[in-house]
Design an enzyme around this catalytic site. Structure first.
Site, PDB file in Angstrom:
ATOM      1  N   TYR A 137      -4.929   4.092   0.466  1.00  0.00           N
ATOM      2  CA  TYR A 137      -5.842   4.428   1.561  1.00  0.00           C
ATOM      3  C   TYR A 137      -5.072   5.396   2.449  1.00  0.00           C
ATOM      4  O   TYR A 137      -4.039   5.044   3.004  1.00  0.00           O
ATOM      5  CB  TYR A 137      -6.213   3.164   2.331  1.00  0.00           C
ATOM      6  CG  TYR A 137      -7.161   3.375   3.495  1.00  0.00           C
ATOM      7  CD1 TYR A 137      -8.475   2.911   3.438  1.00  0.00           C
ATOM      8  CD2 TYR A 137      -6.751   4.018   4.659  1.00  0.00           C
ATOM      9  CE1 TYR A 137      -9.347   3.092   4.508  1.00  0.00           C
ATOM     10  CE2 TYR A 137      -7.608   4.204   5.724  1.00  0.00           C
ATOM     11  CZ  TYR A 137      -8.907   3.744   5.644  1.00  0.00           C
ATOM     12  OH  TYR A 137      -9.770   3.927   6.708  1.00  0.00           O
ATOM     13  N   ASP A 172       6.431   8.472   5.603  1.00  0.00           N
ATOM     14  CA  ASP A 172       7.247   8.533   6.816  1.00  0.00           C
ATOM     15  C   ASP A 172       6.588   7.803   7.984  1.00  0.00           C
ATOM     16  O   ASP A 172       7.238   7.515   8.991  1.00  0.00           O
ATOM     17  CB  ASP A 172       7.478   9.996   7.205  1.00  0.00           C
ATOM     18  CG  ASP A 172       6.186  10.741   7.484  1.00  0.00           C
ATOM     19  OD1 ASP A 172       5.915  11.059   8.650  1.00  0.00           O
ATOM     20  OD2 ASP A 172       5.426  11.002   6.539  1.00  0.00           O
ATOM     21  N   GLY A 232      -6.076  11.692  -7.207  1.00  0.00           N
ATOM     22  CA  GLY A 232      -5.285  12.044  -6.030  1.00  0.00           C
ATOM     23  C   GLY A 232      -4.279  13.142  -6.336  1.00  0.00           C
ATOM     24  O   GLY A 232      -4.047  13.499  -7.507  1.00  0.00           O
ATOM     25  N   GLN A 233      -3.674  13.670  -5.292  1.00  0.00           N
ATOM     26  CA  GLN A 233      -2.764  14.809  -5.461  1.00  0.00           C
ATOM     27  C   GLN A 233      -1.597  14.481  -6.387  1.00  0.00           C
ATOM     28  O   GLN A 233      -1.298  15.233  -7.322  1.00  0.00           O
ATOM     29  CB  GLN A 233      -2.229  15.252  -4.097  1.00  0.00           C
ATOM     30  CG  GLN A 233      -3.285  15.810  -3.150  1.00  0.00           C
ATOM     31  CD  GLN A 233      -2.671  16.353  -1.885  1.00  0.00           C
ATOM     32  OE1 GLN A 233      -2.138  17.457  -1.858  1.00  0.00           O
ATOM     33  NE2 GLN A 233      -2.721  15.558  -0.816  1.00  0.00           N
ATOM     34  N   ASP A 256      -9.939  -0.860  -8.834  1.00  0.00           N
ATOM     35  CA  ASP A 256     -10.199  -0.667  -7.406  1.00  0.00           C
ATOM     36  C   ASP A 256      -9.131  -1.405  -6.599  1.00  0.00           C
ATOM     37  O   ASP A 256      -8.998  -2.621  -6.702  1.00  0.00           O
ATOM     38  CB  ASP A 256     -11.598  -1.190  -7.065  1.00  0.00           C
ATOM     39  CG  ASP A 256     -12.025  -0.833  -5.658  1.00  0.00           C
ATOM     40  OD1 ASP A 256     -11.147  -0.496  -4.836  1.00  0.00           O
ATOM     41  OD2 ASP A 256     -13.237  -0.886  -5.382  1.00  0.00           O
ATOM     42  N   LEU A 257      -8.366  -0.671  -5.789  1.00  0.00           N
ATOM     43  CA  LEU A 257      -7.290  -1.300  -5.024  1.00  0.00           C
ATOM     44  C   LEU A 257      -7.813  -2.234  -3.933  1.00  0.00           C
ATOM     45  O   LEU A 257      -7.026  -2.968  -3.334  1.00  0.00           O
ATOM     46  CB  LEU A 257      -6.361  -0.248  -4.421  1.00  0.00           C
ATOM     47  CG  LEU A 257      -5.144   0.103  -5.299  1.00  0.00           C
ATOM     48  CD1 LEU A 257      -5.591   0.871  -6.533  1.00  0.00           C
ATOM     49  CD2 LEU A 257      -4.093   0.872  -4.525  1.00  0.00           C
ATOM     50  N   LYS A 303       0.975   0.567   5.156  1.00  0.00           N
ATOM     51  CA  LYS A 303       1.927   1.015   4.134  1.00  0.00           C
ATOM     52  C   LYS A 303       3.212   0.179   4.187  1.00  0.00           C
ATOM     53  O   LYS A 303       3.796  -0.137   3.145  1.00  0.00           O
ATOM     54  CB  LYS A 303       2.248   2.497   4.328  1.00  0.00           C
ATOM     55  CG  LYS A 303       1.076   3.427   4.042  1.00  0.00           C
ATOM     56  CD  LYS A 303       0.624   3.385   2.596  1.00  0.00           C
ATOM     57  CE  LYS A 303       1.631   4.050   1.671  1.00  0.00           C
ATOM     58  NZ  LYS A 303       1.132   4.106   0.262  1.00  0.00           N
ATOM     59  N   TYR A 338      -2.359   2.850   9.807  1.00  0.00           N
ATOM     60  CA  TYR A 338      -1.988   3.365   8.488  1.00  0.00           C
ATOM     61  C   TYR A 338      -0.528   3.030   8.175  1.00  0.00           C
ATOM     62  O   TYR A 338      -0.211   2.509   7.095  1.00  0.00           O
ATOM     63  CB  TYR A 338      -2.210   4.872   8.429  1.00  0.00           C
ATOM     64  CG  TYR A 338      -1.622   5.528   7.206  1.00  0.00           C
ATOM     65  CD1 TYR A 338      -2.157   5.303   5.945  1.00  0.00           C
ATOM     66  CD2 TYR A 338      -0.519   6.379   7.317  1.00  0.00           C
ATOM     67  CE1 TYR A 338      -1.609   5.903   4.806  1.00  0.00           C
ATOM     68  CE2 TYR A 338       0.030   6.986   6.196  1.00  0.00           C
ATOM     69  CZ  TYR A 338      -0.510   6.742   4.951  1.00  0.00           C
ATOM     70  OH  TYR A 338       0.044   7.333   3.841  1.00  0.00           O
TER      71      TYR A 338
END
Length: 284
Positions: free
Chosen positions: A60, A101, A10-11, A35-36, A128, A124
């Site tokens: 995700y 955010d 990932g970034q 694996d999450l 989170k 989403y």
């Protein structure tokens, strides 16, 4: 220092690999290794590595698809961090977790403080927020870093999309009524490492905000990308209503980042400088 990072491609994870001091022992776990969607395996990984500190940089992140896959999103973004947090708390290991955010409803024009009431608009954001709450409930020494509009030279992000479309089109409609702080993955990685070092030394974490400055609309960000990349593509400013998506986006993604500067000495990065660095990496 032994660092365990959930995520490897990932970034933020890629920038963490770059930024970690060479003398650190680092363990970056890919999806195949942890694996999450299997929370128990994630907890076992913490116990196996026995690190000094853990950073969860995996998630995700398919915002629109989450509307149809909320159960999976919540498993990855909620249940997995819960298991990781419990393992860390049991072992006395600090945990740092990247959030978003999207836990806010995006109302008003004032920057959201870390203690502002949460009210996610979609699946989403709810997933989170579930992770944030589970981490806090697990106890131990933890830090949730909420950030926004992440970009880098890697993966899928707004900057790379604009660069691709800017080469293909003469004009492009971009939403102008959503405002936030673009944040480079490199700056996020640097902030996480600074916090991690302090927490290993005994500093207490909590919920913090970290985003680039100055705040700008997506259209304004797109204009800067085109200008700095030397592209002639015109940016036409449109409204959110002109560009409907399965998931609602917050109109206000401004984040009050004063707490992380006060407690960790980390100031908001200028996203324009970080954008130039990304463009240079992409040879633009």
């Amino acid at each position: 220092m032994r660092l365990l990072v959930f995520g490897s491609t990932g970034q933020v994870a890629r920038e963490l690999k770059r930024a970690c001091p060479q003398e650190w022992e680092t363990h970056f776990l890919s999806r195949e290794e942890a694996d999450l969607s299997d929370p128990e395996a994630c907890a076992s990984a913490v116990c196996d590595v026995q690190p000094d500190v853990v950073i969860n940089a995996a998630a995700y992140t398919a915002v629109d698809r989450a509307e149809e896959e909320e159960q999976l999103a919540t498993l990855i973004n909620g249940a997995a961090p819960a298991s990781i947090a419990k393992a860390c708390a049991d072992l006395g290991i600090p945990l740092l977790h990247v959030s978003t955010d999207y836990v806010f409803d995006g109302s008003g024009e004032t920057a959201f403080s870390p203690d502002h009431d949460t009210a996610p608009l979609g699946a989403y954001g709810r997933s989170k927020l579930a992770g944030e709450k589970a981490i806090a409930q697990a106890g131990g020494n933890w830090l949730v870093l909420r950030t926004s509009w992440v970009f880098s030279a890697h993966g899928n992000n707004f900057v790379k999309t604009m660069l691709r479309l800017g080469k293909e089109r003469e004009s492009l409609g971009v939403v102008d009524d959503q405002v936030g702080g673009p944040t480079s993955a490199a700056s996020i990685a640097a902030a996480l490492l600074t916090c991690a070092k302090s927490m290993v030394a005994g500093k207490t974490g909590g919920i913090y905000h970290f985003a680039g400055t100055p705040d700008v609309s997506w259209a304004g960000f797109a204009e800067a990308i085109m200008d700095r990349a030397g592209l002639d593509c015109r940016v036409d400013k449109i409204t959110t209503a002109d560009y409907p998506t399965p998931a609602r986006r917050p109109a206000n993604s401004r984040l009050d980042c004063s707490a992380i500067e006060r407690d960790f000495g980390i100031s908001r990065p200028d996203w324009r400088n970080d954008l130039d660095a990304v463009l240079m990496e992409l040879n633009l």
